[in-house]
Design a protein around this motif. Structure first.
Motif, PDB file in Angstrom:
ATOM      1  N   UNK A   1      10.659  10.253 -18.368  1.00 58.54           N
ATOM      2  CA  UNK A   1      10.207  11.618 -18.388  1.00 58.54           C
ATOM      3  C   UNK A   1       8.966  12.449 -17.718  1.00 58.54           C
ATOM      4  N   UNK A   2       9.563  11.810 -15.873  1.00 57.74           N
ATOM      5  CA  UNK A   2       9.166  13.204 -14.667  1.00 57.74           C
ATOM      6  C   UNK A   2       7.250  13.049 -15.496  1.00 57.74           C
ATOM      7  N   UNK A   3       6.787  11.673 -14.763  1.00 55.86           N
ATOM      8  CA  UNK A   3       5.296  11.599 -15.721  1.00 55.86           C
ATOM      9  C   UNK A   3       4.500  11.732 -14.357  1.00 55.86           C
ATOM     10  N   UNK A   4       5.142  11.214 -13.222  1.00 55.79           N
ATOM     11  CA  UNK A   4       4.510  10.053 -12.729  1.00 55.79           C
ATOM     12  C   UNK A   4       5.098  11.101 -10.937  1.00 55.79           C
ATOM     13  N   UNK A   5       4.111  11.290 -10.502  1.00 58.66           N
ATOM     14  CA  UNK A   5       4.417  12.087  -8.812  1.00 58.66           C
ATOM     15  C   UNK A   5       4.954  11.267  -8.173  1.00 58.66           C
ATOM     16  N   UNK A   6       6.271  11.735  -7.432  1.00 58.32           N
ATOM     17  CA  UNK A   6       6.824  10.685  -6.479  1.00 58.32           C
ATOM     18  C   UNK A   6       6.399   9.994  -5.326  1.00 58.32           C
ATOM     19  N   UNK A   7       5.094  10.637  -4.720  1.00 57.57           N
ATOM     20  CA  UNK A   7       4.214  10.749  -3.785  1.00 57.57           C
ATOM     21  C   UNK A   7       3.549   9.390  -3.587  1.00 57.57           C
ATOM     22  N   UNK A   8       2.865   9.361  -4.863  1.00 54.93           N
ATOM     23  CA  UNK A   8       1.942   8.006  -5.291  1.00 54.93           C
ATOM     24  C   UNK A   8       3.050   7.009  -5.374  1.00 54.93           C
ATOM     25  N   UNK A   9       3.677   7.371  -6.095  1.00 51.41           N
ATOM     26  CA  UNK A   9       4.514   5.841  -6.195  1.00 51.41           C
ATOM     27  C   UNK A   9       5.204   5.443  -5.170  1.00 51.41           C
ATOM     28  N   UNK A  10       5.172   6.408  -3.875  1.00 51.34           N
ATOM     29  CA  UNK A  10       6.078   5.608  -2.539  1.00 51.34           C
ATOM     30  C   UNK A  10       5.063   5.436  -2.011  1.00 51.34           C
ATOM     31  N   UNK A  11       3.660   5.738  -2.041  1.00 54.09           N
ATOM     32  CA  UNK A  11       2.468   5.002  -1.273  1.00 54.09           C
ATOM     33  C   UNK A  11       2.197   3.969  -1.219  1.00 54.09           C
ATOM     34  N   UNK A  12       2.440   3.958  -2.596  1.00 49.59           N
ATOM     35  CA  UNK A  12       2.190   2.201  -3.375  1.00 49.59           C
ATOM     36  C   UNK A  12       3.504   1.073  -2.857  1.00 49.59           C
ATOM     37  N   UNK A  13       4.286   1.955  -2.052  1.00 46.37           N
ATOM     38  CA  UNK A  13       5.485   0.997  -1.710  1.00 46.37           C
ATOM     39  C   UNK A  13       6.776   1.080  -2.954  1.00 46.37           C
ATOM     40  N   UNK A  14       6.883   1.806  -3.960  1.00 47.38           N
ATOM     41  CA  UNK A  14       7.903   1.858  -4.888  1.00 47.38           C
ATOM     42  C   UNK A  14       8.676   2.915  -4.828  1.00 47.38           C
ATOM     43  N   UNK A  15       9.996   2.039  -5.312  1.00 48.94           N
ATOM     44  CA  UNK A  15      11.533   3.362  -4.960  1.00 48.94           C
ATOM     45  C   UNK A  15      11.128   4.102  -6.425  1.00 48.94           C
ATOM     46  N   UNK A  16      10.862   5.171  -6.222  1.00 48.64           N
ATOM     47  CA  UNK A  16      10.931   6.053  -7.784  1.00 48.64           C
ATOM     48  C   UNK A  16      12.110   6.913  -8.018  1.00 48.64           C
TER      49      UNK A  16
END
Length: 93
Positions: free
Chosen positions: A63-78
């Motif tokens: 649903x494209x709810x999240x900001x990809x850069x925020x997930x990347x900053x947390x160490x997650x693949x998005x």
């Protein structure tokens, strides 16, 4: 939880279907998080908690709810629908 009774009605009781009472319960033994809803309960997420809990640290956002850069900053693949993939940064170990 809002959809559990409808899900049980549609699919019955099955060994290959696990319904969880809370969104945090869904993280137990999970490889990845797949978002298929726009429900408000899923819009606010502790990405660092996800990075610690998910085995493969992967979020698939249908649903494209999240900001990809925020997930990347947390160490997650998005992976978002129609969005470029953002590599995870050094996050929590």
């Amino acid at each position: 939880p809002e959809a559990m009774s409808e899900c049980r009605r549609l699919y019955g009781y099955r060994d290959d279907l696990v319904l969880c009472a809370t969104r945090d319960d869904t993280l137990q033994d999970a490889d990845a998080l797949v978002i298929c809803t726009e429900w408000k309960a899923f819009r606010v997420v502790d990405f660092e908690l996800l990075a610690h809990k998910l085995r493969d640290r992967l979020v698939i956002d249908g649903r494209n709810l999240y900001n990809p850069q925020q997930l990347a900053a947390a160490g997650l693949r998005y992976l978002g629908i129609g969005l470029p993939q953002v590599a995870p940064q050094a996050g929590p170990q």
